[in-house]
Design a protein around this motif. Structure first.
Motif, short mmCIF file in Angstrom:
data_model
loop_
_atom_site.label_atom_id
_atom_site.label_comp_id
_atom_site.label_asym_id
_atom_site.label_seq_id
_atom_site.Cartn_x
_atom_site.Cartn_y
_atom_site.Cartn_z
N ILE A 113 0.84 -1.21 0.00
CA ILE A 113 0.00 0.00 0.00
C ILE A 113 0.87 1.25 0.00
O ILE A 113 0.61 2.21 -0.74
CB ILE A 113 -0.95 -0.01 1.21
CG1 ILE A 113 -2.02 -1.09 1.03
CG2 ILE A 113 -1.62 1.35 1.40
CD1 ILE A 113 -2.85 -1.36 2.26
N ALA A 117 0.99 3.81 -2.99
CA ALA A 117 0.55 5.16 -2.63
C ALA A 117 1.60 6.18 -3.02
O ALA A 117 1.28 7.29 -3.48
CB ALA A 117 0.25 5.24 -1.14
N GLY A 193 -2.10 4.74 3.49
CA GLY A 193 -1.92 5.25 2.13
C GLY A 193 -1.59 6.73 2.11
O GLY A 193 -0.70 7.18 1.38
#
Length: 266
Positions: A113, A117, A193
């Motif tokens: 993530i 991100a 994120g």
């Protein structure tokens, strides 16, 4: 069957991107391989996050403004991604997919993530930041810089980076649920994120202002990433010679992944 589905989906998406000139031929081949592995070794969670990054960044790269052609001439890579850019943006994620397939652990998901991100935040910040009416400022000194200069940040770009990172975190909750995984808390994933993306995007700017390789145009004298400018080869100006734009993306992605992982321990 999962590998076949992954390959079919990757061919469709990468082929469409090549047709729309978002990918070069080498970029298309790399995207097909990467998408196949993301779905075959992973599931809809991993593949969905990759797809969300790719589609959103491709759409934003098509935004037009009066200075876009001039700005792209200063970059090492343009909006049409080649294999190097594809692997720089998704290669670390692919490694995490494979590690999770071999040795399943929750930490791989959080690292993933953060990595995705970061590349999303950085892309959104670049595309939106160049639309800003006010010029960017140096992330280190606050000095006003020409638009598109490595190491420059702006308020619209920073807000875009935050939005991109938060989107990846929030989408990961939904994708975990629909993929049959037990999703972590929505706010935790969104925060992972958001903070991972911002940390990675700012790291990208700091590296751009300090150690990224920059060249100088022998015609206009401007400091650029590109190997050619004003129709002439550029010359080395500063930074580590090996630290090109793809290397900067990879290093900043690692940092973003680590920050997202740290958030998971909150």
């Amino acid at each position: 069957m999962q590998w076949i589905i992954g390959a079919g989906g990757a061919v469709l998406v990468a082929g469409a991107a090549f047709w729309k000139q978002s990918l070069s031929f080498s970029g298309m081949l790399a995207a097909v391989m990467m998408g196949t592995i993301y779905f075959g070794a992973g599931n809809g969670f991993w593949f969905g996050i990759l797809l969300l990054f790719f589609i959103s960044s491709s759409l934003l790269s098509k935004l037009h403004h009066e200075n876009k052609a001039e700005l792209e001439a200063t970059y090492d890579k343009t909006g049409r991604r080649d294999a190097g850019q594809v692997f720089a943006n998704g290669g670390l994620g692919m490694l995490l997919v494979l590690l999770n397939a071999i040795y399943p652990q929750e930490l791989w998901g959080f690292l993933f993530i953060g990595v995705m991100a970061t590349v999303t935040s950085d892309t959104w910040a670049t595309e939106i930041g160049t639309l800003a009416k006010r010029p960017p400022r140096s992330v280190l000194t606050g000095k006003v810089l020409p638009a598109g200069t490595s190491g420059g940040v702006s308020l619209p770009g920073t807000l875009a980076a935050a939005a991109g990172g938060a989107l990846i975190g929030a989408a990961s909750w939904l994708l975990q649920a629909v993929s049959g995984m037990e999703p972590q808390a929505f706010l935790l994933l969104t925060l992972a994120g958001l903070l991972g993306g911002l940390a990675g995007a700012f790291a990208d700017s700091v590296l751009g202002a300090t150690v990224q390789r920059m060249n100088r145009c022998t015609v206009c004298g401007r400091e650029v990433e590109a190997s050619q400018h004003c129709g002439k080869p550029t010359v080395y100006a500063r930074g580590w010679r090996w630290m090109n734009n793809d290397a900067v993306n990879a290093v900043s992605s690692i940092l973003g992944g680590v920050v997202a992982l740290l958030v998971s321990y909150i």
